[in-house]
Structure formats: structure tokens, C-alpha cells
Write a protein that holds these residues in place. Sequence first.
Motif, PDB file in Angstrom:
ATOM      1  N   ILE A 116     -10.612   7.105   8.946  1.00  0.00           N
ATOM      2  CA  ILE A 116     -10.396   6.505  10.315  1.00  0.00           C
ATOM      3  C   ILE A 116      -9.802   7.474  11.309  1.00  0.00           C
ATOM      4  O   ILE A 116      -9.258   8.372  10.896  1.00  0.00           O
TER       5      ILE A 116
ATOM      6  N   GLU B 166       5.342   0.527   6.461  1.00  0.00           N
ATOM      7  CA  GLU B 166       4.891  -0.486   7.485  1.00  0.00           C
ATOM      8  C   GLU B 166       5.649  -0.165   8.749  1.00  0.00           C
ATOM      9  O   GLU B 166       4.877   0.000  10.110  1.00  0.00           O
TER      10      GLU B 166
ATOM     11  N   LEU C  47       2.010   4.376  15.688  1.00  0.00           N
ATOM     12  CA  LEU C  47       0.897   3.868  16.278  1.00  0.00           C
ATOM     13  C   LEU C  47       1.113   3.628  17.877  1.00  0.00           C
ATOM     14  O   LEU C  47       0.703   3.982  18.605  1.00  0.00           O
TER      15      LEU C  47
ATOM     16  N   PRO D 115       0.867  -1.517  -0.162  1.00  0.00           N
ATOM     17  CA  PRO D 115       0.046   0.116   0.043  1.00  0.00           C
ATOM     18  C   PRO D 115       0.795   1.189  -0.181  1.00  0.00           C
ATOM     19  O   PRO D 115       0.404   2.248  -0.674  1.00  0.00           O
ATOM     20  N   ASP D 116       1.864   1.315   0.698  1.00  0.00           N
ATOM     21  CA  ASP D 116       2.686   2.529   0.815  1.00  0.00           C
ATOM     22  C   ASP D 116       3.750   2.617  -0.599  1.00  0.00           C
ATOM     23  O   ASP D 116       3.740   3.861  -0.930  1.00  0.00           O
TER      24      ASP D 116
ATOM     25  N   ASP E 201      -6.839  -1.338  10.653  1.00  0.00           N
ATOM     26  CA  ASP E 201      -7.544  -0.298  10.132  1.00  0.00           C
ATOM     27  C   ASP E 201      -6.503   1.187  10.085  1.00  0.00           C
ATOM     28  O   ASP E 201      -6.391   1.666   9.128  1.00  0.00           O
ATOM     29  N   TYR E 202      -5.994   1.085  11.403  1.00  0.00           N
ATOM     30  CA  TYR E 202      -5.023   2.531  11.558  1.00  0.00           C
ATOM     31  C   TYR E 202      -3.992   2.135  10.605  1.00  0.00           C
ATOM     32  O   TYR E 202      -3.410   3.189   9.967  1.00  0.00           O
TER      33      TYR E 202
ATOM     34  N   PHE F  94     -10.867   7.743   1.463  1.00  0.00           N
ATOM     35  CA  PHE F  94     -11.792   6.857   2.086  1.00  0.00           C
ATOM     36  C   PHE F  94     -13.228   7.132   2.395  1.00  0.00           C
ATOM     37  O   PHE F  94     -13.416   8.276   2.808  1.00  0.00           O
TER      38      PHE F  94
ATOM     39  N   PHE G 112      -3.697   0.443   7.928  1.00  0.00           N
ATOM     40  CA  PHE G 112      -3.615   0.249   6.602  1.00  0.00           C
ATOM     41  C   PHE G 112      -3.929   2.037   6.184  1.00  0.00           C
ATOM     42  O   PHE G 112      -3.547   2.278   5.022  1.00  0.00           O
ATOM     43  N   TYR G 113      -4.801   2.501   6.899  1.00  0.00           N
ATOM     44  CA  TYR G 113      -4.663   4.135   6.696  1.00  0.00           C
ATOM     45  C   TYR G 113      -3.405   4.748   6.503  1.00  0.00           C
ATOM     46  O   TYR G 113      -3.266   5.627   5.220  1.00  0.00           O
ATOM     47  N   LEU G 114      -2.810   4.698   7.303  1.00  0.00           N
ATOM     48  CA  LEU G 114      -1.281   5.420   7.417  1.00  0.00           C
ATOM     49  C   LEU G 114      -0.744   4.701   6.153  1.00  0.00           C
ATOM     50  O   LEU G 114       0.106   5.518   5.358  1.00  0.00           O
ATOM     51  N   ARG G 115      -0.554   3.327   5.798  1.00  0.00           N
ATOM     52  CA  ARG G 115       0.266   2.981   4.684  1.00  0.00           C
ATOM     53  C   ARG G 115      -0.436   3.602   3.509  1.00  0.00           C
ATOM     54  O   ARG G 115       0.381   3.693   2.397  1.00  0.00           O
ATOM     55  N   ALA G 116      -1.827   3.450   3.346  1.00  0.00           N
ATOM     56  CA  ALA G 116      -2.359   4.158   2.296  1.00  0.00           C
ATOM     57  C   ALA G 116      -1.926   5.742   1.858  1.00  0.00           C
ATOM     58  O   ALA G 116      -2.260   5.985   0.789  1.00  0.00           O
TER      59      ALA G 116
ATOM     60  N   PHE H 189       1.097  13.552  11.274  1.00  0.00           N
ATOM     61  CA  PHE H 189       0.848  12.489  10.002  1.00  0.00           C
ATOM     62  C   PHE H 189       1.097  12.848   8.619  1.00  0.00           C
ATOM     63  O   PHE H 189       1.717  12.121   7.829  1.00  0.00           O
TER      64      PHE H 189
ATOM     65  N   ILE I 118      -7.649   8.232  14.415  1.00  0.00           N
ATOM     66  CA  ILE I 118      -6.357   7.773  14.955  1.00  0.00           C
ATOM     67  C   ILE I 118      -5.892   8.409  16.125  1.00  0.00           C
ATOM     68  O   ILE I 118      -5.304   9.499  16.079  1.00  0.00           O
TER      69      ILE I 118
END
Lengths: 251, 406
Positions: A90, B364, B371, A74-75, B352-353, A86, B355-359, A100, A92
Motif C-alpha cells: 500500500i 492500532e 495516519l 495484527p500488531d 487498508d493503510y 503484501f 492494516f498495513y501499519l498494524r501488520a 514507519f 501511504i
Amino acid sequence: MLEIKNLHASIEDENRAILNGINLTVNPGEVHAIMGPNGSGKSTLSYILSGREGYDVTDGEVLYKGQDLLEMSPDERAAKGVFLAFQYPIEIPGVATMQFLKVALNSQRKARGEGELSTPDFMRLVKEKSAALNISQEMLKRPVNVGFSGGEKKRAEILQMAVLEPSLCILDETDSGLDIDALKLVAEGVNKLRSPDRAMIVITHYQRLLDYIVPDQVHVLSKGRIVKSGGKELALELERNGYAEYVGDAA
Amino acid sequence: MSLTLAPTAAETAYQGFALPHRRQEDWRWTDLRQLLDQAYPPTNGTKASAAEIDRLIATDALAPFARARLVFVDGAFDKARSKLPATGAITLEHLTHGAPPSSARGAYDDPLANLNDRFCRESLRLTVKAGTAEDAPIALVFVSTGHEAVTTCTRAQIIVEKGASATLLETHIGGAGAYVASSLIEASIGDDARLDRVKIAEDGQAAIHLASFHVKLGTQSSLNDFTLTQGAKATRQQTFATFTGQHSNIKVAGAYLLNGKQHADTKITVDHAVPHCTSRELFKCVMDDQARGIFQGKVVVRKDAQKTDGKQSSNALLLSETAEFDAKPELEIFADDVVCGHGATSGSLNDDYLFYLRARGIPEDEAKSLLIAAFASEAFDEVAHEAVREALGELTQGWLINRKPA
């Protein structure tokens, strides 16, 4: 930019097919709308394109700028310019929004072999982009999406998109939960990002969003397959007649 | 019928002092008879070289923030390495004639305090004079060199007089050898007084850290306490807090950063002996590898302590399949008009957290670190001293960097 060829996918461990042979080509500069009823596979498609775990691609391929997208983490995808706004951003706790954004931007720049942005330059960038989206400094001080209203979350997604400047933007029901003013604001933010070298996939239930983000092509997704494609007038037709015609073979 | 157990080597070295063990309810997870696996004879004073001591002291992450710094080395107060408080708001007494319990000590059965009573040879008493606000922190630095397998006993008494306020920084650091560090802090917070305390437990990797903190609060007073636990092979630390005056409040927070086979057990008792007081406990515990974290929080509300507001929560983040967390919340309520609650959670990193950051392009490992740091930092969000809070963030980062696979 993006070529989806005969994409079949199912939910991991369930053996339930969600996508049943999607074919879609998106060229730079184009905006494609994907519409369809609940359960047609719209969100699954967006998750598979952005690399979420939990899906098995059982057939077909996805090429992004000529490379195998499905092979990338994904990254990696994000660093190469794929962005998913999204449907449900989400919250966080504990991760500050500014931190972030900065880590995300600089991780992407690093992965692309570009230098990291200095803090003042970064602050300037965010200030400029957030003002246009009516995002207050107070919002930026909070942890990622924590305590944001539905509309604020969607605007925050568009802010991230504006800061990260992706090549392929996938907007998953960005209009859901927005009142008309917020919708206009979000659409304006999206339209600002339209450019000859950027492509967009706008996933939505309703035609309303497409009044503001005018697509080049509209596709109807039903049962994991694109059953009809057309110009922006197709969206109007769907608004009038509903999806019944496309889900007609339901038992 | 009580069963007398044959003394262990450690108990023999302690002249027959009976160590608490798993058959006692409060010690079910931390059996000192087993943990103290050899004789650790009590000593006072060091045999380590000056260079070794200086090297250890240099690792004190809180050193830059203190105006006064009181250093103990292997149980003995080291005046030469200390920076005494300038005369004025604070008086310092060095008691070398044994160390009687202070009035802050409640009527608790505390074996760790008893052990310290028995073998502690000297102590410090710090008094913050009535009506003075001491903004610059006062640091207590407890160094154990681990030069020999011994027990060192240290104690300090903090008296914050009426209307005064103070910030206490407490660092426990040590060398690589096996040792037992016994620490006792007794604090009296007067009426309208405030004490902020930040403790960093960073003893050496083979050390056993045994600490008790007894505190009494007067009327309209407050305690804001935070402990970061990341050192030592095994840790047992206890807080006994008693409200003796109304309209006071206590915050006791803590974070664990544990890996390998580390073991940390925190036991907190807050005694609402009077009405109208508020207590908050928040522990954020991160365990990796085969580490084990334990949190035992007890809130006692006495019969007359109406309008008590007491909450405790412990959250565990388990970074491996073999890490473990045990929580034992207890409420003992004898009043009928109170708000009390507790909550304990335990889980792994939220997918979910992640994936959101990686997206968004965050790799990773970095996303995980973000987190984990966010999780732990919630426990020190309320540390008032900004630079100290930042230092705690940096310690967390340091732990995360070491964690990453090379």
C-alpha cells in the motif's frame, strides 16, 4: 512453528466459503510453497494468517508457536514474528518510510519487552539492509511506497522483512510484476533470511520464483483445500501440466 | 424586501451593528447572531493579573522562533511583553488614534472587517523596507485572557515593500472564559516581494474567533500562507487575496484539528484580477466527536486574467460518525484561457493503510495517530521555516496525545 488444522473461512457478510479445510504444518527452517490457480484461496489464507478483518473463520484453528494465532490482533502477531509481504504493498502518503520502519521496529521490540533501538543504531541497520537490496537513500526519503515502481515496492517489502527479522514470513505473490533481475534480487534477499529458526510460506502462481527460492515442500491449493503436496519437483510438474488436473471437478 | 431582525444582546452591545446570519449565503453555516449568545461588549485593555497573562503567553508554541515579538493582551498592545524589532529592515508604528482601513483592503463586503473597523482602538503597522530579506520571523501574539465576556479587536498592517521578504508568525491564544476575538490583518506585498505567514488559532475553549486577512500582491510577488485551527469553540476566518500584478503566486493552506463540539468555517476568496498568476489552496481538516468543519473557497478569474492557474482542494478526515464537514468550492471564471480546478473529499481513516501499519507491528492507536498526523501534515509541508514546520508537527502530536483514551 505453524499448525493450520482444518481451517474453514468465508468472506464476512457474503457467506461464501473460501477456505474449505486447510491442513498445513510448517516447521522452523522450512520453506513451503503454496501454488494454485486464481481464486483458490491463496491470498485469503495469507490475510487470515496476518489478521486482516473481513473474514469469518467458521471452523478449525491455527497455532503459531503453540498459541492460538487467530485470537491475536495484527500488531500482536507481527510482534510475535509473523510477517506478510503484501502482494500489493500500500502507498501511504505523508508517512515517511524511515519513520514507519522505526516505529514498526520499536513497537515490536516494545511489545516483546526489548529496549527500543537508538536512532544511530537504527540508521545503521537500515543502511546495511537496504544496500543489499539496492534500495537508494532517495527511496527511503519518500513516504511509504509512494511513487515506487512495482519492483521497488516488492523490494521495499523484503527490506521491511530484513529489518523486522520475523520468525514466520508469508510472501504473497512476491514475484508478480517483477522482471528477472528484480526477481533475482528479491530472491537473494529472501534467501539471506533463510535460517534454521525461521520458516517461510511462499505463495505463487508460477514455478519461476521457486528456481531461486527453493522450497522444501510444495502444496497445491484448489477451491480452498490443499489437494496435493510434494517436494520441489511438484512445482516443475505444475509448470508443465498446469492446474487442470486439480481443478478437474469444475462444473 | 429585506427583513429587519430584532437586535440580539450581542448586536445591542455592538451599538446596533448587524451581525451576519444564516440567511446570507456566505454565512449559511456560521450564524453569528446565534453563535454570539450573549453580549460581548467591546473593550480594550485587560483586567487579568500579570501572572495569568504570563501563563497564557508561555503557551505560545511559536515563541522560540521569532526575532521580534509583538504581544497584544485583550486588544491592547503590550509593549513591555513585546520584543521590538531592532531598527533596520523593519519599522514599527503603533497607531492609537483609531485604525483606518489600509490599501490592502479590497472592495469586499466583509462584516468581520466592518466590525473590527468599528471597535478597534489601536493597531500596529509593520513595514519591511524595500530590498531587505528578513529571515528571522516576526511574531504577532494575540492573547485574550477570557477574564470577562468581552470582544477584543486587534489589527495589524503588514507592508512588504518592493523586493523585500518576511516571515510572519501569528498566534492567537486565550483563557478558558467566553470571549470574542476579532482579528484583522491587512498585508500589502510589493513587486518582487514575498510574505510567508503562519497562523496558529488556539483560542480558549469557550472563545469565538473571528478573523479576516486581506492581502494584495504586486508583480512577481508571492504569498505562502498556512493556518492551523485547533482552538476556540467557534471559528470563522476569512482570507481575501487580490492579485494586482502579473506573475505572482499564492499558496493558502490550512489544517483543522477539531474535537468536541468545535466549529470552524474558513472562507477564502482569491481574486485573479490580472493575467499570469497562480493560486493554490489546500485544506486538510480533521474532525473528531461532534466537531464540524467548513471550507468555502472561491476563485475569481476576471475577464482579462488569461493564463490564470488556480486550484483549490479540501480534504476532510472524519474520526467519528457524528463529525461533519461541509465544502463549498466556487469558481467564477470570466477569462477563456485558464486552468482552474477544485476538489473536495471527505472520509474516515483508510482501513487498508491501518492494516498495513498494524501488520508491521504498530498498535492500532499509534497507527491511527500516525495516519492522522500524516494527513494533517500535508497542509504544512510547504511551510518554509523548518523549525516552525516541526513545531506544527509537535502541535499535531500534542493534539493526538490528548485525543487518545486514557
